[in-house]
Design an enzyme around this catalytic site. Sequence first.
Site, PDB file in Angstrom:
ATOM      1  N   ASN A   1      20.317  10.724  46.092  1.00 26.98           N
ATOM      2  CA  ASN A   1      21.334   9.846  45.508  1.00 26.98           C
ATOM      3  C   ASN A   1      21.333   8.459  46.141  1.00 26.98           C
ATOM      4  O   ASN A   1      21.410   7.448  45.435  1.00 26.98           O
ATOM      5  CB  ASN A   1      22.720  10.482  45.628  1.00 26.98           C
ATOM      6  CG  ASN A   1      22.825  11.775  44.837  1.00 26.98           C
ATOM      7  OD1 ASN A   1      21.894  12.122  44.109  1.00 26.98           O
ATOM      8  ND2 ASN A   1      23.913  12.489  44.984  1.00 26.98           N
TER       9      ASN A   1
ATOM     10  N   HIS B   1      26.803 -26.466  11.265  1.00 22.67           N
ATOM     11  CA  HIS B   1      26.863 -25.632  10.050  1.00 22.67           C
ATOM     12  C   HIS B   1      25.518 -25.652   9.314  1.00 22.67           C
ATOM     13  O   HIS B   1      25.481 -25.446   8.096  1.00 22.67           O
ATOM     14  CB  HIS B   1      27.967 -26.096   9.089  1.00 22.67           C
ATOM     15  CG  HIS B   1      29.277 -26.352   9.759  1.00 22.67           C
ATOM     16  ND1 HIS B   1      30.257 -25.399   9.879  1.00 22.67           N
ATOM     17  CD2 HIS B   1      29.756 -27.456  10.401  1.00 22.67           C
ATOM     18  CE1 HIS B   1      31.291 -25.903  10.543  1.00 22.67           C
ATOM     19  NE2 HIS B   1      31.002 -27.148  10.879  1.00 22.67           N
TER      20      HIS B   1
ATOM     21  N   SER C   1      -0.566 -13.612   5.902  1.00 18.67           N
ATOM     22  CA  SER C   1      -0.072 -12.516   5.061  1.00 18.67           C
ATOM     23  C   SER C   1      -1.269 -11.839   4.406  1.00 18.67           C
ATOM     24  O   SER C   1      -2.232 -12.508   4.026  1.00 18.67           O
ATOM     25  CB  SER C   1       0.853 -13.087   3.987  1.00 18.67           C
ATOM     26  OG  SER C   1       0.926 -12.196   2.887  1.00 18.67           O
TER      27      SER C   1
ATOM     28  N   LYS D   1       0.106 -18.229   3.499  1.00 18.45           N
ATOM     29  CA  LYS D   1       1.160 -18.060   4.503  1.00 18.45           C
ATOM     30  C   LYS D   1       0.697 -18.293   5.924  1.00 18.45           C
ATOM     31  O   LYS D   1      -0.411 -17.955   6.301  1.00 18.45           O
ATOM     32  CB  LYS D   1       1.757 -16.640   4.414  1.00 18.45           C
ATOM     33  CG  LYS D   1       2.556 -16.350   3.172  1.00 18.45           C
ATOM     34  CD  LYS D   1       3.774 -17.242   2.981  1.00 18.45           C
ATOM     35  CE  LYS D   1       4.883 -16.901   3.957  1.00 18.45           C
ATOM     36  NZ  LYS D   1       5.437 -15.565   3.716  1.00 18.45           N
TER      37      LYS D   1
ATOM     38  N   ASN E   1       2.866 -17.547   9.307  1.00 11.88           N
ATOM     39  CA  ASN E   1       4.184 -17.043   9.686  1.00 11.88           C
ATOM     40  C   ASN E   1       4.458 -17.167  11.185  1.00 11.88           C
ATOM     41  O   ASN E   1       3.578 -16.907  12.000  1.00 11.88           O
ATOM     42  CB  ASN E   1       4.315 -15.577   9.269  1.00 11.88           C
ATOM     43  CG  ASN E   1       4.204 -15.390   7.769  1.00 11.88           C
ATOM     44  OD1 ASN E   1       4.624 -16.268   7.002  1.00 11.88           O
ATOM     45  ND2 ASN E   1       3.624 -14.287   7.343  1.00 11.88           N
TER      46      ASN E   1
ATOM     47  N   GLU F   1       9.974 -14.732  15.481  1.00  9.96           N
ATOM     48  CA  GLU F   1      10.762 -13.685  14.814  1.00  9.96           C
ATOM     49  C   GLU F   1      10.880 -12.436  15.681  1.00  9.96           C
ATOM     50  O   GLU F   1      11.941 -11.817  15.781  1.00  9.96           O
ATOM     51  CB  GLU F   1      10.121 -13.321  13.475  1.00  9.96           C
ATOM     52  CG  GLU F   1      10.157 -14.456  12.468  1.00  9.96           C
ATOM     53  CD  GLU F   1       9.276 -14.149  11.268  1.00  9.96           C
ATOM     54  OE1 GLU F   1       9.755 -13.451  10.370  1.00  9.96           O
ATOM     55  OE2 GLU F   1       8.112 -14.583  11.250  1.00  9.96           O
TER      56      GLU F   1
ATOM     57  N   LYS G   1      17.547   4.108  34.154  1.00 12.67           N
ATOM     58  CA  LYS G   1      16.251   3.464  34.393  1.00 12.67           C
ATOM     59  C   LYS G   1      15.562   2.940  33.148  1.00 12.67           C
ATOM     60  O   LYS G   1      15.055   1.812  33.137  1.00 12.67           O
ATOM     61  CB  LYS G   1      15.326   4.429  35.130  1.00 12.67           C
ATOM     62  CG  LYS G   1      15.730   4.578  36.572  1.00 12.67           C
ATOM     63  CD  LYS G   1      15.084   5.772  37.210  1.00 12.67           C
ATOM     64  CE  LYS G   1      15.994   6.330  38.279  1.00 12.67           C
ATOM     65  NZ  LYS G   1      17.270   6.879  37.770  1.00 12.67           N
TER      66      LYS G   1
HETATM   67  N1  ARG Z   1      16.065  11.450  39.321  1.00 11.92           N
HETATM   68  C1  ARG Z   1      17.391  11.265  39.794  1.00 11.92           C
HETATM   69  C2  ARG Z   1      17.997   9.992  39.201  1.00 11.92           C
HETATM   70  O1  ARG Z   1      17.264   9.186  38.784  1.00 11.92           O
HETATM   71  C3  ARG Z   1      17.417  11.164  41.287  1.00 11.92           C
HETATM   72  C4  ARG Z   1      18.702  11.610  41.922  1.00 11.92           C
HETATM   73  C5  ARG Z   1      18.896  13.035  41.674  1.00 11.92           C
HETATM   74  N2  ARG Z   1      19.955  13.573  42.440  1.00 11.92           N
HETATM   75  C6  ARG Z   1      20.413  14.779  42.219  1.00 11.92           C
HETATM   76  N3  ARG Z   1      21.341  15.218  42.971  1.00 11.92           N
HETATM   77  N4  ARG Z   1      19.940  15.552  41.256  1.00 11.92           N
HETATM   78  O2  ARG Z   1      19.181   9.828  39.130  1.00 11.92           O
END
Ligand code: ARG
Length: 458
Positions: free
Chosen positions: A107, A153, A274, A280, A282, A287, A322
């Site tokens: 953690n 506008h 295109s 075209k 583009n 975009e 992540k």
């Molecule tokens: N892979 C977990 C995450 O990204 C790591 C921490 C996991 N901790 C746990 N007590 N399962 O959050």
Amino acid sequence: MWHGRFSKNPSERLRAYSESVSFDRRLALHDIAGSKAHAAALQRAGLLSEEELSAILSGLGEIAGEINEGRFAWREDLEDVHMNIEAALTAKIGATGAKLHTARSRNDQVALDLRLWLRDENASLIAALRRLQGALLGLAGRGGSAIMPGYTHLQRAQPVPAAHHVLAYVEMLERDAGRFEDAARRAEVLPLGSGALAGSTIALDRAGIARELGFAAVSQNSMDAVADRDFACEFLSACAITGMHLSRLCEDTVLWASTEFGFLKLGDEHTTGSSLMPQKKNPDIAELARGRTGRLYGNLMSLLTTLKGLPLAYNRDMQEDKEPVFDSADTLGASLHILAEMFDAAEWNTVRMAAAADDALLVATDWADYLVRKGLPFREAHEVVGRLVALSVERGVGLRDLEMDDLQEASKLFGPDATGCLDAKLSLASRTAEGAPSPDRVAERLAWWKERLASAVR
Ligand code: ARG
């Protein structure tokens, strides 16, 4: 690594459902850097001998080499990047490897890894912002003294130097860089030592670890430290706001590159054709960058929503932090770089811009200012000029083609110098306040930016 209290193995579906190594392996080198600093602190605390520390450091070094060369055998059954690396270390150096996780939890480890990763990412996005600012300065410079209509506008409003319009985006990107700098300041705080949530009975020299990792501060509440993802939200927010700016820049680009406007010519290498319509050309880059802003917003919403309502401290939900972070970093970085390349090669069509800016209606406000200088209150002056505009539209002539009698009838304050003041160049030259678009002011700001950027990149 946590199977001690279980008598059955996790189901295959659980494994596949919960693994994160398929994406969090991107944290590997930062995980290793954090582990090295942690191991050094364990040694300083007398929990590892000199020999054990050097075995751990060289084992981790070898693993980093294998990862860099793509030789590392990632195992999904080991769940995440942290356990993959620790297991590989123990396989390499034996029981000493099993001492590394002393006084640490995944953690606080994962919180550290993400903070370290974001430090690098903040820095490279700031560099990419500088790169795009540089490309825009080049484009502004190539505009020279060219004038285009400025819009409100999306209706032609008043003439502005093309450089002034482009420099507006340079200002925005500067604030964006400031937001990444801010996010970095709050990300660079050491969570290690917070354990699972309540620290550890083995107290390590946290300040020393922070120093080794180049972090300015250590977290002050172990529960906060493992539960906090504000720093990731701030990063995603900075990405989203930057994306909003890019999207507006892209929208202007799409308009300018259209036949209707025809102000900007994009390079062949930065446009697409295109398969159906041979004529075209583009502006796909603009975009796509405009479109990908949606992803940047989505990623911010995704993490905010994931975190909302989570009780303290760590919850597995947080593993979902992540992918949005990685995606925003990749998406924004790619957009910044390709837009810089595109603007490096873009060319103005100053003839089209001048023709569009030549309409006397764009300087109608200057007539109101003219009357104000002769003593008429602005609201009345506005009314007078409005009537003259209506008259010119009714007769189908330009504002400059109205007769002196017409002007006099609208207001006795009009003199023979009135028609001459309906000129974009004259109009701009007198807009000299700080931040206003007189050619001198714009040139001054352009030079200021060049200087500023040179010292920021230095
Ligand atoms: N892979 C977990 C995450 O990204 C790591 C921490 C996991 N901790 C746990 N007590 N399962 O959050």
